[in-house]
Structure formats: structure tokens, C-alpha cells
Design an enzyme around this catalytic site. Sequence first.
Site, short mmCIF file in Angstrom:
data_model
loop_
_atom_site.label_atom_id
_atom_site.label_comp_id
_atom_site.label_asym_id
_atom_site.label_seq_id
_atom_site.Cartn_x
_atom_site.Cartn_y
_atom_site.Cartn_z
N GLY A 169 0.84 -1.20 0.00
CA GLY A 169 0.00 0.00 0.00
C GLY A 169 0.87 1.24 0.00
O GLY A 169 2.01 1.23 -0.48
N GLY A 170 0.32 2.30 0.58
CA GLY A 170 1.05 3.57 0.60
C GLY A 170 2.39 3.47 1.31
O GLY A 170 3.28 4.31 1.11
N GLY A 404 24.58 11.15 -29.87
CA GLY A 404 24.16 11.87 -28.67
C GLY A 404 24.72 11.25 -27.41
O GLY A 404 24.96 11.94 -26.41
N ALA A 405 24.94 9.94 -27.46
CA ALA A 405 25.45 9.26 -26.27
C ALA A 405 26.86 9.75 -25.92
O ALA A 405 27.24 9.76 -24.75
CB ALA A 405 25.42 7.75 -26.48
C1 HXC Z 1 -3.11 -3.99 12.40
C2 HXC Z 1 -2.12 -5.87 11.63
C3 HXC Z 1 -1.96 -5.30 10.36
C4 HXC Z 1 -2.40 -3.98 10.17
C5 HXC Z 1 -1.13 -7.27 10.29
N1 HXC Z 1 -1.61 -7.10 11.53
N2 HXC Z 1 -1.35 -6.19 9.55
N3 HXC Z 1 -2.68 -5.21 12.63
N4 HXC Z 1 -2.97 -3.36 11.22
N5 HXC Z 1 -2.26 -3.37 9.02
C6 HXC Z 1 -1.53 -8.04 12.62
C7 HXC Z 1 -2.43 -9.25 12.45
O1 HXC Z 1 -3.70 -8.98 12.94
C8 HXC Z 1 -1.70 -10.28 13.30
O2 HXC Z 1 -1.98 -10.02 14.64
C9 HXC Z 1 -0.26 -9.95 13.09
O3 HXC Z 1 -0.24 -8.59 12.64
C10 HXC Z 1 0.42 -10.78 12.04
O4 HXC Z 1 -0.41 -10.81 10.90
P1 HXC Z 1 -0.76 -12.16 10.16
O5 HXC Z 1 -1.84 -11.84 9.19
O6 HXC Z 1 -0.97 -13.27 11.12
O7 HXC Z 1 0.63 -12.44 9.40
P2 HXC Z 1 0.87 -13.03 7.98
O8 HXC Z 1 0.03 -14.23 7.74
O9 HXC Z 1 2.35 -13.16 7.85
O10 HXC Z 1 0.35 -11.91 6.95
C11 HXC Z 1 1.01 -10.66 6.91
C12 HXC Z 1 0.18 -9.67 6.07
C13 HXC Z 1 -1.28 -9.64 6.57
C14 HXC Z 1 0.20 -10.14 4.60
C15 HXC Z 1 0.88 -8.33 6.13
O11 HXC Z 1 -1.22 -9.43 7.97
C16 HXC Z 1 -2.06 -8.54 5.96
O12 HXC Z 1 -2.56 -8.67 4.84
N6 HXC Z 1 -2.23 -7.43 6.70
C17 HXC Z 1 -3.02 -6.32 6.24
C18 HXC Z 1 -2.25 -5.57 5.22
C19 HXC Z 1 -2.94 -4.32 4.79
O13 HXC Z 1 -3.95 -4.39 4.05
N7 HXC Z 1 -2.49 -3.18 5.35
C20 HXC Z 1 -3.03 -1.93 5.00
C21 HXC Z 1 -2.32 -1.53 3.70
S1 HXC Z 1 -2.83 0.00 3.16
P3 HXC Z 1 -1.83 -11.15 15.77
O14 HXC Z 1 -2.36 -10.51 16.99
O15 HXC Z 1 -2.63 -12.33 15.27
O16 HXC Z 1 -0.38 -11.46 15.86
C22 HXC Z 1 -1.76 1.00 3.87
C23 HXC Z 1 -2.06 2.41 3.61
C24 HXC Z 1 -0.89 3.27 3.90
O17 HXC Z 1 -0.85 0.67 4.50
C25 HXC Z 1 -1.16 4.54 3.23
C26 HXC Z 1 -0.05 5.51 3.37
C27 HXC Z 1 -0.22 6.62 2.39
#
Ligand code: HXC
Length: 510
Positions: A169-170, A404-405
Amino acid sequence: MKPILNELDAKREQARAGGGAKRIGRQHEKNKLTARERLNVLLDEGSFEEWDMFVEHRCTDFGMTDSKVPGDGVVTGFGQILGRPVFVYSQDFTVLGGSLSETHAAKICKIMDQALKVGVPVVGLNDSGGARIQEGVASLGGYAEVFQRNVLASGVVPQISLVMGPCAGGAVYSPAITDFIFMVEGSSYMFVTGPDVVKTVTHEDLTAEELGGSSQHTKTSGVAHGAFANDLDMLMQTRRLMSFLPLSNREQAPVLHTIDPVDRPSAVLDGIIPDNPNMPYDMKKVVSEIVDESDIFEIHENFASNIICCFGRIDGQSVGIVANQPLVLAGCLDINASRKAARFVRFCDAFNIPLVTLVDVPGFMPGMAQEEGGIINHGAKLLFAYAEATVPKITLITRKAYGGAYDVMASKHLRGDVNYAWPTAEIAVMGPEGAARIIFRDAAKDPDKLAEATAEYREKFANPFVAASRGYLDDIIMPRNSRRRIARALTMLKDKNLSNPQRKHDNLPL
Ligand code: HXC
């Protein structure tokens, strides 16, 4: 001991435990080190000073009051690499997936602000699920605060991003602004939108690795500058890279003692250019003969390999080397090579690292794909980067410098300070045969006459003497003396002082 001291110890212990033994175990199972283990490898032993260990998030929604871990998923502070200071942050995937909350972002911003004040590089170790979902816009704001600081620090202190897990993501835009991005093979990925969203929108069925793994970004997109087999390798190589860089734009890179004699001749270079001008040779051999102890740190090794960009040292002094690679696409400048080298040249210029350019280029890459992709615009980036650079610029033409290079590759006309050529250099508007076909159009129909016309053109222009007679080259040098001649030029240029006209900023053709 007073109870309050014990309490401090206990709180520190709690912070160091991160997300707990089970999650640490999961991190290890994935062949990943924890945030703290990584810092132990990256930094000189015992040098780490941690900040904000007791910071906790302030979110009360979605049951978050009960899931506070001191440090809030990122370890921040300063330490040393090879005895020189560095600020670091290391995201802890074991704490809420290393997700970025308002307070997590504030910790990163704090060390970035301090790094900028004292003029010290920032190395960010990224391993995060992205914006802390429970915090909503507060975490988005946190990201933007980090981006803003990345931009203000750009060109002031070196910024290095180590992507050691998810970066989606971002969140990708902080690394994207920094100077160098490195990834770990198999355990890191970067994308703006993940596989699930991609499938819904474009119906492409892709794995995270295919979409944004290290292979994608180091070979095809060029987003990342290098990939390493595992965390350990990446961290050790980052230490090595730092040894080539100054702490900030206010300083020079450190000079390292070398056992390699500066006047070491390289007889092998006298025979490296093949008799047939269409035969390639490995420009990396030339680079390794010129630098101290053949020691280089290559940037974008597997991306646009028709141009080589690397750091090396000559007589202990850091230099940025840009070199056409005849082994790949005959060393042509294409879109990716231009983008790659332009960014490298601008990094070196921003951080007072002299540029050594080795030229063997038959021209810009022709074709529809290149024109459609905007080679005009991208090629201009490299031209712009060289023309605006004020660091010492030393150029050595080994063979072809066509069209040019020739101009673009740090020619005399773009304020090259010292421009040398080997006797094997061919400097002309184009290759002799192409030239003969155009200017002797009738003769071109007869192979014998074409050969004669080609030989005449080669005799006239495909040598360095015409350029030297105009002063576009300062000297024609023996290949074997290249190291010594470049080293002397660097010494002469030590106190070079040149600046560009005052302006708010230039308007680089982005
Ligand atoms: C809160 C999160 C989290 C998040 C993971 N966790 N991502 N908690 N916010 N964004 C937590 C999970 O709940 C879990 O908690 C622990 O971290 C580990 O995650 P798992 O899913 O068990 O790990 P894994 O299977 O390795 O998968 C990793 C992952 C997945 C692929 C990153 O967690 C995931 O898809 N997370 C969401 C990603 C996402 O959509 N983020 C937002 C992106 S948009 P526990 O308690 O079970 O350990 C963004 C916008 C930014 O970031 C914009 C800026 C401009």
C-alpha cells in the site's frame, strides 16, 4: 535495589520481548530475524542507544486498550556502523504485524528530525503490515509525516531502506523516496495493491512474490537496488555500502587506507579491446582493474545491466563509477539504463562523491518500444544529471562514443573536468558503416565501394585524435595507466569548487 529500578528493568524486559515468544518463533520459522536481532547485526557491537522504548499507542477502538506493547512495534534510536554514527528504525512484525500507528510514526519522525539536525544517515528496516487498521486516518497521517521528512532529508543525509518483510500500500512510498532500497529474496515484497485487489480489478491471478518480490523489483521494475539471500547477508552488505558514503551532504566520504599501489599498472587492459569493433568485452574487468583491490559495491546489478553503476575507491577515496557494458545490448543507452544512471549520478553529486565515467556506447537504443516508452524524456534525465553535477567528473572513453550518447556520457561539453580516451576510442556521429551508407549513398550499393567508404570514414573519425585535436579530450592515455591517471586527476580535483545558478529548484525532465 530500589523497587523503581526493578520496575525499569521489568519494563525494558517487556519492551524487548516484543510480541512474545510465539510470534518471535513464527518470525524465525519464516527465516527472518526479529527487529532487535537485525539491529544487533547492522550496528557495531554495543553501540545501539534506544529511544522511545516506552512509547505506547493511544488507540481505544476495537479492543486496542488491551493490546499495548511498549515501543509500539518499532525499535528506534542511533548507533554506529564501522565507527560512524547512524540513525535507525526497525519495525517489529511480532507486534501487531509491525503496523504503523500514529505513535509508531512519531517515533520514526523523531529520529529522522534528529538525523537531519546532526547530519547523519538514516537506515530504515521495514517489516510491516502497513497502516494500523484500527487507527484509520491517524495512521495515514503518520505515514505522510514520514514521507514529508523523507523528502526534506533527500540529498541532505543518505537514506537507505531495507525491505525485510511485507511493505504494501502507501507504505511503499517511504522507501521509494529514499536513496537505496534493498530486499531479501523470498521473504520481502513491495506493491501498491496486493494480489487480492489485483485479482478483483484486473483479473490477474498472481502471488505476492510474482507481483512484488525481490526478483520483480531488482530485475524488471528497478524499484529495488539489490536483493540478498537472507537478513544477515543484507545487513552485512549494508554496513559495507555505508563505508563508501559520507554522513551528509556537508561532508566528504571517508578515505580508507588501501594496500593497492595507486600507480599499479594493468597490462591486461592494453589487450582488452577486441580487434573486431563489434565484439563485446566485459567492462566490469576494466572497473575492477581501476579501483582499489577490485572492491566495488554495485547498485542495480540485475537491472539495466547495459550500464554499470557502482561505488568503488581509488587511492582510498570513494568514487561513483558509471560505465557502459558492451556485454549487454552492446552497451546501448535505453530507457532503463538512462533512468538507472541518472539517479546514481544525482546521488553521487548530492553527496560529494566524484564521478568516474567509462564510455563504450554505440548510441541510444533505436526502436518503437523505446520511442513509445519516452526514451527522449528518460535519456534527457541522464544528460541533465551529468550536466548539473558539480562534483569532480572524470571520463575515459575506451572504445565507442557515438552520437548523442557521446555528449551525454560526461563529455567535455557537459563540464567534464578531465576527459581521457584510450587509443582504441572511436568518437563520431555514428558507426563507420552506418555513416558511409548515408554519406556515400551510391557507393553503398556496391559492397566493395561500401567497404572502402567505411574504411575512409573510420580512418577519418573513428579514432580519438580528431576529438583530441579540438581539446575535447585532455589526453589519449595508455590503457595500462588508467588507474594512475584517474587517481592523479582525482587528486588535482580535490578542492574543485563549482556551483550552479541560484534557483528554487531545477526542472529535471521527470
Ligand atoms: C493492524 C495488523 C496489520 C495492520 C497485520 N496485523 N497487519 N494489525 N494493522 N495493518 C496483525 C495481524 O492482525 C496479526 O496479529 C499480526 O499482525 C500478524 O499478521 P498475520 O496476518 O498473522 O501475518 P501473515 O500471515 O504473515 O500476513 C502478513 C500480512 C497480513 C500479509 C501483512 O497481515 C495482511 O494482509 N495485513 C493487512 C495488510 C494491509 O492491508 N495493510 C493496510 C495496507 S494499506 P496477531 O495478533 O494475530 O499477531 C496502507 C495504507 C498506507 O498501508 C497509506 C499511506 C499513504
